[in-house]
Design a protein around this motif. Structure first.
Motif, short mmCIF file in Angstrom:
data_model
loop_
_atom_site.label_atom_id
_atom_site.label_comp_id
_atom_site.label_asym_id
_atom_site.label_seq_id
_atom_site.Cartn_x
_atom_site.Cartn_y
_atom_site.Cartn_z
N MET A 65 2.44 -5.41 -2.88
CA MET A 65 1.03 -5.51 -2.50
C MET A 65 0.42 -4.12 -2.57
SD MET A 65 1.90 -7.85 0.83
CE MET A 65 3.54 -7.10 0.88
N ASP A 66 -0.66 -3.97 -3.34
CA ASP A 66 -1.23 -2.63 -3.48
C ASP A 66 -2.65 -2.72 -4.04
OD1 ASP A 66 -1.29 0.12 -3.26
OD2 ASP A 66 0.28 0.51 -4.73
N ILE A 67 -3.36 -1.59 -3.97
CA ILE A 67 -4.61 -1.46 -4.69
C ILE A 67 -4.29 -1.51 -6.18
CG2 ILE A 67 -6.61 0.03 -5.17
CD1 ILE A 67 -6.62 -1.09 -2.35
N MET A 68 -5.13 -2.18 -6.97
CA MET A 68 -4.85 -2.39 -8.38
C MET A 68 -5.91 -1.72 -9.25
SD MET A 68 -4.45 -6.04 -10.39
CE MET A 68 -6.21 -6.46 -10.29
N SER A 69 -5.46 -1.05 -10.29
CA SER A 69 -6.40 -0.50 -11.27
C SER A 69 -7.08 -1.64 -12.02
CB SER A 69 -5.65 0.38 -12.27
OG SER A 69 -6.45 0.62 -13.42
N ASP B 165 -6.96 11.93 -1.36
CA ASP B 165 -5.57 12.03 -0.92
C ASP B 165 -4.76 12.73 -2.01
OD1 ASP B 165 -2.94 11.63 -0.21
OD2 ASP B 165 -2.97 9.45 -0.48
N THR B 166 -4.34 13.96 -1.74
CA THR B 166 -3.64 14.75 -2.75
C THR B 166 -2.24 14.21 -3.06
OG1 THR B 166 -2.83 16.28 -1.06
CG2 THR B 166 -4.89 16.85 -2.17
N SER B 167 -1.74 13.27 -2.26
CA SER B 167 -0.42 12.69 -2.54
C SER B 167 -0.53 11.44 -3.43
CB SER B 167 0.30 12.33 -1.24
OG SER B 167 -0.32 11.24 -0.60
N HIS B 168 -1.76 11.06 -3.78
CA HIS B 168 -1.96 9.89 -4.64
C HIS B 168 -1.39 10.16 -6.03
CE1 HIS B 168 -3.97 6.35 -6.35
NE2 HIS B 168 -4.35 7.12 -7.35
N VAL B 169 -0.65 9.20 -6.57
CA VAL B 169 -0.14 9.30 -7.93
C VAL B 169 -0.96 8.42 -8.87
CG1 VAL B 169 1.84 8.93 -9.46
CG2 VAL B 169 2.18 9.89 -7.18
N ARG B 170 -0.92 7.09 -8.65
CA ARG B 170 -1.67 6.20 -9.52
C ARG B 170 -1.72 4.79 -8.95
NH1 ARG B 170 -4.01 5.53 -14.13
NH2 ARG B 170 -3.84 3.57 -15.26
N ASN B 171 -2.87 4.15 -9.09
CA ASN B 171 -2.97 2.70 -8.91
C ASN B 171 -2.75 2.06 -10.27
OD1 ASN B 171 -5.63 3.54 -6.80
ND2 ASN B 171 -3.79 2.52 -6.04
N LEU C 228 -11.66 5.14 -10.40
CA LEU C 228 -10.84 4.81 -9.23
C LEU C 228 -9.79 5.90 -8.96
CD1 LEU C 228 -9.90 2.81 -7.03
CD2 LEU C 228 -8.39 1.80 -8.76
N GLN C 229 -9.07 6.31 -10.01
CA GLN C 229 -8.01 7.31 -9.81
C GLN C 229 -8.61 8.63 -9.30
OE1 GLN C 229 -5.15 6.00 -9.99
NE2 GLN C 229 -5.44 4.29 -11.39
N THR C 230 -9.80 8.97 -9.77
CA THR C 230 -10.43 10.23 -9.36
C THR C 230 -10.81 10.23 -7.88
OG1 THR C 230 -11.26 10.60 -11.60
CG2 THR C 230 -12.31 11.84 -9.83
N TYR D 188 0.81 -1.23 0.00
CA TYR D 188 0.00 0.00 0.00
C TYR D 188 0.85 1.27 0.00
CZ TYR D 188 -3.94 -3.07 1.24
OH TYR D 188 -4.89 -4.05 1.26
N SER D 189 1.95 1.24 -0.73
CA SER D 189 2.84 2.40 -0.79
C SER D 189 3.10 2.86 -2.21
CB SER D 189 4.19 2.07 -0.11
OG SER D 189 5.11 3.11 -0.29
N ALA D 190 3.20 1.93 -3.15
CA ALA D 190 3.69 2.24 -4.50
C ALA D 190 2.82 3.26 -5.23
CB ALA D 190 3.80 0.97 -5.33
N HIS D 191 1.54 3.36 -4.89
CA HIS D 191 0.68 4.33 -5.57
C HIS D 191 1.01 5.77 -5.18
CE1 HIS D 191 -1.58 3.14 -1.90
NE2 HIS D 191 -1.92 4.42 -1.85
N HIS D 192 1.93 5.94 -4.22
CA HIS D 192 2.41 7.28 -3.85
C HIS D 192 3.76 7.62 -4.47
CE1 HIS D 192 -0.78 7.78 -0.92
NE2 HIS D 192 -0.48 6.61 -0.40
N TRP D 193 4.43 6.63 -5.08
CA TRP D 193 5.78 6.86 -5.56
C TRP D 193 5.77 7.78 -6.77
CZ3 TRP D 193 7.71 1.06 -5.50
CH2 TRP D 193 7.72 0.61 -4.17
N HIS D 194 6.67 8.74 -6.77
CA HIS D 194 6.75 9.71 -7.87
C HIS D 194 7.23 9.05 -9.15
CE1 HIS D 194 8.44 13.15 -10.16
NE2 HIS D 194 7.45 13.81 -9.61
#
Length: 256
Positions: free
Chosen positions: A146-150, A168-174, A160-162, A118-124
């Motif tokens: 391990m993460d939420i998946m698109s 969470d404004t730090s969200h990048v992408r699932n 989902l991305q919206t 549950y971290s990678a969707h925040h990685w730049h």
């Protein structure tokens, strides 16, 4: 957004929420943690890096099966929570280190296993983070994500991305499973296995964990109400806003 400003935003978003994430039922339990523990039981002598450890739930599971865990996160407050919780749990084989996923302060070939939950969707820059993971893995070492998946489907993906970005404004992408396979391959790792699952998300606690402002919470609810019948059915969208997301647990390996 620059890399630095994004990292600052992530740290701001999560530092104040460290205790909430430790107590979060979504983060503290789950079939993925059970699977993680079963997999790591095969590596009793392993040195493990938990990348983007958050409040430490994956680290705590790993520490019960391996020799040592380095809990690594951008948020110093999260790492403080991990340190105290590990002590409370009697886990003395966890150490902490602060930093970015894209620039790991570790020597080449340091770790037998790298995990991330549950971290990678925040990685730049996921590609750069994966190249760093490959660098710090020993030959034959494994990476478990391990993460939420698109869902992959464009309409469902946009929905989902919206809602994630409004919350969470730090969200990048699932990312979809196909995107993960492509990024893992491009980083020079070899995909070994993939398990998908479904994760129910209760709306009020999902919002509370991020202290989402009321205006944005209301925007999410309006957006949910406007969703198509297909989207509502796919995400099992409930009247009060709760919904169910896809999750991924994938394993990759560095060539021996």
């Amino acid at each position: 957004m620059t890399t630095q400003s994004h990292h600052d935003n992530v740290e701001k978003q999560f530092g104040s929420q460290a205790s909430a994430y430790l107590a979060s039922a979504v983060h503290a339990s789950g079939r993925d943690l059970v699977r993680l523990g079963e997999r790591l039981s095969a590596f009793p002598q392993a040195q493990v890096l938990d990348l983007g450890c958050g409040a430490g739930h994956a680290s705590f599971v790993a520490a019960q099966h391996v020799a040592h865990v380095t809990a690594y996160d951008l948020s110093g407050q999260m790492l403080d929570v991990v340190t105290h919780a590990a002590k409370d749990k009697g886990l003395n084989n966890i150490s902490t280190r602060q930093g970015y996923a894209e620039s790991l302060p570790f020597d080449d070939e340091t770790y037998d296993v790298v995990i991330s939950r549950y971290s990678a969707h925040h990685w730049h820059d996921v590609g750069q983070a994966l190249r760093e993971i490959k660098r710090v893995l020993k030959p034959g070492g494994i990476f478990i994500i391990m993460d939420i998946m698109s869902p992959g489907n464009p309409v469902r993906d946009i929905w989902l991305q919206t809602v994630e970005a409004l919350r969470d404004t730090s969200h990048v992408r699932n990312y979809s499973s196909g995107e993960w396979f492509a990024m893992i391959t491009e980083a020079g790792l070899v995909s070994r296995s993939l398990v998908t699952d479904r994760l129910p998300l209760e709306f009020s606690s999902w919002i509370a964990r991020m202290r989402t402002p009321d205006t944005l919470s209301q925007a999410i609810r309006l957006y949910q109400e406007s969703a198509s019948a297909e989207v509502k059915a796919y995400f099992d969208l409930q009247e009060e806003g709760s919904f169910t997301s896809d999750t991924i647990l994938a394993e990759a390996q560095k060539a021996g």
